[in-house]
Design an enzyme around this catalytic site. Structure first.
Site, PDB file in Angstrom:
ATOM      1  N   THR A 373       0.903  -1.024  -0.102  1.00  0.00           N
ATOM      2  CA  THR A 373       0.358  -0.130  -0.310  1.00  0.00           C
ATOM      3  C   THR A 373       1.247   0.873   0.000  1.00  0.00           C
ATOM      4  O   THR A 373       2.602   1.215   0.247  1.00  0.00           O
ATOM      5  CB  THR A 373      -1.160  -0.139   1.435  1.00  0.00           C
ATOM      6  N   GLU A 393      -2.285  -3.678  -2.630  1.00  0.00           N
ATOM      7  CA  GLU A 393      -2.492  -5.162  -1.476  1.00  0.00           C
ATOM      8  C   GLU A 393      -1.121  -6.270  -0.857  1.00  0.00           C
ATOM      9  O   GLU A 393      -0.357  -4.483  -0.992  1.00  0.00           O
ATOM     10  CB  GLU A 393      -3.668  -6.452  -2.102  1.00  0.00           C
ATOM     11  N   GLU A 410      -6.239  -8.239  -4.045  1.00  0.00           N
ATOM     12  CA  GLU A 410      -6.897  -7.642  -2.855  1.00  0.00           C
ATOM     13  C   GLU A 410      -8.556  -8.414  -2.899  1.00  0.00           C
ATOM     14  O   GLU A 410      -8.478  -8.798  -1.711  1.00  0.00           O
ATOM     15  CB  GLU A 410      -8.026  -6.196  -3.625  1.00  0.00           C
ATOM     16  N   ASP A 413      -7.644  -9.923   0.861  1.00  0.00           N
ATOM     17  CA  ASP A 413      -7.721 -10.141   2.036  1.00  0.00           C
ATOM     18  C   ASP A 413      -9.208 -10.267   2.543  1.00  0.00           C
ATOM     19  O   ASP A 413      -9.696 -10.304   3.975  1.00  0.00           O
ATOM     20  CB  ASP A 413      -8.184  -7.976   1.973  1.00  0.00           C
ATOM     21  N   GLY A 460      -0.439  -3.134   5.705  1.00  0.00           N
ATOM     22  CA  GLY A 460      -1.339  -3.861   6.066  1.00  0.00           C
ATOM     23  C   GLY A 460      -1.551  -3.841   7.440  1.00  0.00           C
ATOM     24  O   GLY A 460      -2.324  -2.841   7.859  1.00  0.00           O
TER      25      GLY A 460
END
Length: 572
Positions: A373, A393, A410, A413, A460
């Site tokens: 990120t 991600e 993503e 996640d 994260g």
């Protein structure tokens, strides 16, 4: 590096005699892109979009239009805070067992990431477009100019990008290898010039034709073909999934911390609510008096963190799909009950999620995000402020690319296993759903109603702890935003507290252990950015662990004392 110095020098020019805007970003060339737009008369939103696009070029491992974003905006004229959800969505063909193998067993996260199935429908461009419609001043196409110049004209490889390429050489596809690796297969060396003409051409099309050109037509067909034709974990994304995607304006999540009002992103991000819970559970303690050098203060921070993370892991998810007991979690009586579990003299024996009002029966699933990120903050001369956290991600996302742009991973996640102990988990994968995030772009207002500080982070699930720590540093310990970001971190999402290696906090380990903390020392992939208002002017801050800078509208750069590289961690 020569190119970075040159990029900064371009903006060391006289500026109009008025209050200056400010840009903080994880790369000087991206900050310079935002400054260029401010100097051209753009709003904070315009500058934020230009900064995001430039980051897509020079920091492709972390973010880009192949990923998603959360945007928090403050409009100085209306004194209103708005938030935009540009989080990726699962294809409509997805189901709770999307990441199961042919034998009906769940994939490990490591096996689920590479390839097409981890790619969510990208949301960043739609978020940019919605933000621009709300508060942009310059034409849409103008915002792409700095990024197009970088992609077409070339940019230098930085140590951070080189480190990412080295660590994830086996993860990236042939398209990325053709751009960032030598003919012999080695990652381009630090200082090498990279050109990404396919990305430049893509940006030129989107600049000319608008964001719809990414979500329908030939470009959408190319994206769908890329993820569905992946050699590993092919997806079942459709053109309809892309065409139907829309960014959403969500109600801002705001709460009080002492005399301040803290506003952040609500669900599907868990970042804002968890940061607020950490802070509010600490309100009964005099954190200011304890100070940053107190082991007790950091023990309290760890205790409050593990309580808030427990609730986060159990209850937070996409509110369009699951019941999220937001009011219950932030109810002052509930917060007081959770805070009462914290003892300044010892560590709790175990931690469980609480039972806030309106909470459905669920069980806790620990977070699985990895460091990645990027974050940016922008303020303009009119007093408008934008805080953005944006991501693909993990480093280089799914490893797939399209026209020189990384596609996210993503969907990992989501919790891969949809149920636990007979209960459906809040963050299970469902068609069209948005995965839970830890991103926490935050704007804090003083008792006078004016912006005090805007801050966000990358890394994260450590994002939550980073933002909470920075706010305590600024609001309680009266540090500058720069010094608050630079502080080491104690990260305690569970009973083990990780103390950041190489920081001043290492010396506190014996004292923390004496308070009953189970401590490990390790490097962390941390990266934060901030802007604060100090005596009526904007002051920027950037993480000394990163290559980022804060740059004002004249081009003046905040002096940042860099810290050494953190080995053996994914580079964001």
């Amino acid at each position: 590096m020569k190119q970075l110095v040159a990029a900064l020098a371009l903006f060391l020019l006289p500026a109009p005699a008025l209050a200056q805007g400010m840009v903080s970003a994880a790369d000087p060339r991206a900050a310079a892109a935002g400054v260029e737009i401010l100097r051209a008369g753009g709003s904070a939103t315009d500058a934020a979009i230009a900064t995001m696009l430039a980051l897509n070029v020079v920091e492709p491992q972390s973010s880009g239009i192949g990923g998603g974003s959360f945007v928090v905006q403050y409009d100085a004229k209306s004194k209103r805070t708005t938030t935009i959800d540009g989080r990726e969505t699962a294809p409509m063909a997805a189901d709770p067992r999307w990441f199961y193998d042919a034998e009906g067993k769940p994939l490990s996260r490591r096996d689920a990431v590479p390839g097409g199935r981890s790619v969510g429908v990208p949301g960043t461009l739609r978020a940019m477009a919605l933000a621009h419609r709300k508060s942009g001043k310059l034409p849409w196409a103008r915002l792409f100019d700095p990024a197009i110049r970088l992609a077409r004209g070339g940019f230098e490889v930085t140590p951070r990008l080189n480190n990412s390429l080295t660590q994830f050489a086996g993860h990236v596809d042939a398209g990325l290898r053709a751009i960032f690796f030598t003919a012999g297969g080695a990652p381009l060396a630090v200082g090498s010039t990279v050109r990404n003409p396919e990305q430049a051409a893509l940006f030129e099309r989107v600049a000319r034709l608008g964001p719809d050109s990414f979500y329908v037509g030939a470009q959408a067909q190319k994206l769908v073909a890329t993820v569905n034709g992946a050699a590993r974990n092919p997806s079942k994304m459709t053109l309809g999934d892309l065409a139907a995607y829309d960014a959403k304006e969500r109600p801002p999540l705001c709460g009080k911390y002492r005399v301040y009002t803290v506003c952040s992103m609500g669900p599907p991000s868990s970042g804002g609510v968890t940061v607020l819970m950490i802070l509010q559970q600490l309100e009964r303690f005099d954190m200011g008096k304890l100070g940053k050098n107190s082991p007790t203060a950091w023990h309290l921070f760890a205790e409050s963190s593990r309580l808030a993370y427990a609730d986060r892991d159990q209850y937070l998810g996409d509110p369009d799909y699951v019941q999220v007991p937001l009011k219950g979690l932030l109810d002052r009586r509930y917060i007081a009950g959770r805070s009462a579990l914290i003892d300044a003299t010892k560590t709790m024996a175990s931690v469980e999620a609480g039972q806030p009002a309106g909470a459905p029966p669920r069980v806790r699933v620990a977070p699985s995000e990895v460091p990645g990120t990027t974050d940016l903050a922008v303020a303009d001369a009119a007093g408008n402020v934008v805080q953005v956290t944006t991501t693909v991600e993990g480093p280089f996302g799914s490893g797939l690319s399209m026209d020189g742009v990384v596609l996210n991973n993503e969907l990992t996640d989501f919790d891969i296993v949809p149920e636990k102990q007979g209960y459906l988990v809040a963050n299970r994968l469902e068609p069209g759903k948005r995965p839970r995030s830890s991103m926490a772009p935050t704007i804090v207002y003083g008792p006078d109603g004016k912006v005090r500080v805007a801050v966000g982070a990358a890394g994260g699930s450590t994002i939550i702890a980073q933002v909470a720590k920075a706010l305590i540093g600024v609001l309680d310990w009266k540090l500058s935003a720069q010094d608050a970001i630079g502080l080491g971190l104690v990260y305690a999402p569970g009973m083990t507290a990780t103390v950041e290696k190489g920081t001043e906090l290492e010396a506190m380990v014996p004292a923390l252990q004496a308070l009953g903390e189970r401590v490990q020392v390790a490097p962390m992939g941390l990266k934060a950015n901030a802007i604060e208002r100090v005596r009526g002017r904007w002051v920027g801050a950037a993480d000394p662990r990163s290559e980022g800078v804060a740059m004002d509208q004249r081009g003046a750069v905040t002096v940042i004392r860099r810290v050494g590289a953190q080995p053996n961690r994914p580079s964001e």
